[in-house]
Design an enzyme around this catalytic site. Structure first.
Site, PDB file in Angstrom:
ATOM      1  N   VAL A 173      81.252  67.936  67.015  1.00  0.00           N
ATOM      2  CA  VAL A 173      80.971  66.587  66.528  1.00  0.00           C
ATOM      3  C   VAL A 173      82.095  65.666  66.971  1.00  0.00           C
ATOM      4  CG1 VAL A 173      80.624  65.095  64.526  1.00  0.00           C
ATOM      5  CG2 VAL A 173      79.670  67.414  64.528  1.00  0.00           C
ATOM      6  N   LYS A 174      81.722  64.547  67.561  1.00  0.00           N
ATOM      7  CA  LYS A 174      82.685  63.513  67.934  1.00  0.00           C
ATOM      8  C   LYS A 174      82.566  62.372  66.927  1.00  0.00           C
ATOM      9  CE  LYS A 174      83.399  60.015  71.554  1.00  0.00           C
ATOM     10  NZ  LYS A 174      82.992  59.575  72.906  1.00  0.00           N
TER      11      LYS A 174
END
Length: 293
Positions: free
Chosen positions: A202-203
């Site tokens: 996840v960014k």
């Protein structure tokens, strides 16, 4: 018939040494297939467990962003200083030399431009094309709380299904709408939803307060988004704080290619992410390299 082993040395089966179960170095990835782990190992350095990702995919909705007008001239020379590049298939095919061995994180969503509602995205890359281009990861925006929230989440889960089928991890990018509050409460919600529904990475954006709770409540690696252009010391300090609070890397774009000394900035970010440098030491490195030209 092949001859039997006639070696004079005694065989050593090392019966006193337990077999290494080869636990994987990234959070939440130990049960993934070999191919997916191999691709994640291209993105995240196994010796540090971290990544310096170089984001240059802004043109998929912004057009020729400042600093990205000529990717062949301004951007390709910088790629060697990153662990992975995040970009579109159009730029990969037209502009990036196929001799580049850096991990490719491919933008796989699109549709609206900055003139429209950005959450109205759809999947824009077929998984077979991603395989043809030997990508290490596929990525897209997820608009938690946006007008087209459900569609963006379904886009992600479709990519996740494709990724599991072919061994390609998915990085979900938590997009923040103009009406959303950028705080830890929102990012805990958005990041956890992405991980719960299958994203392997996840960014998300850094927030000064309680960012460590965003990381700790997400069962997969968090990569910090660089966001808008800020001062070099400020960007290095943000990167340092994110890493110290548990992030597994940074994905810098504008804070690299819009810097007055992009190579120096890239090396300074690497010093923080992989070398445990302080913001002050990294900024001193930046100024030294900038002065050297």
């Amino acid at each position: 018939m092949p001859e039997a082993d006639q070696g004079k040395q005694e065989k050593n089966y090392h019966t006193d040494v337990p077999v290494d179960n080869q636990g994987f170095f990234l959070k939440g990835a130990n049960s993934l297939d070999w191919g997916m782990k191999n691709r994640l190992s291209r993105i995240f350095r196994p010796d540090t467990g971290k990544t310096v990702m170089f984001a240059i995919d802004h043109g998929y909705f912004q057009g020729p962003t400042t600093g990205l007008e000529r990717i062949d001239l301004n951007i390709v020379p910088l790629m060697q200083y990153s662990d992975a590049i995040m970009l579109t298939r159009g730029i990969l095919r037209t502009t990036v030399p196929p001799t580049l061995t850096k991990a490719v994180v491919m933008r796989s969503s699109g549709g609206p431009s900055i003139l429209k509602e950005l959450s109205d995205e759809q999947i824009a890359v077929d998984i077979e094309d991603a395989i043809r281009m030997n990508v290490a990861c596929i990525t897209l925006q997820v608009f938690v709380g946006g007008e087209f929230e459900t569609r963006s989440i379904h886009n992600m889960t479709k990519l996740v299904d494709w990724g599991y089928r072919y061994g390609i991890p998915v990085m979900a990018v938590t997009a923040v709408g103009k009406d959303m509050v950028r705080d830890a409460k929102y990012f805990r919600l958005a990041c956890r939803i992405c991980a719960e529904l299958g994203a392997q990475v996840v960014k998300t954006y850094y927030v000064p307060e309680d960012f460590d709770t965003v990381v700790s409540s997400c069962p997969v690696p968090i990569v910090m988004a660089g966001g808008k252009k800020i001062g070099e010391l400020e960007a290095l300090t943000m990167s340092y704080n994110a890493i110290q609070e548990g992030a597994s890397g940074v994905d810098m774009g504008r804070n690299i290619f819009q810097s007055q000394a992009p190579v120096a900035m890239m090396k300074a970010v690497n010093a923080i992410v992989h070398g445990n440098a302080t913001p002050e030491d990294a900024f001193e490195l930046f100024n030294t390299l900038k002065a050297e030209g």
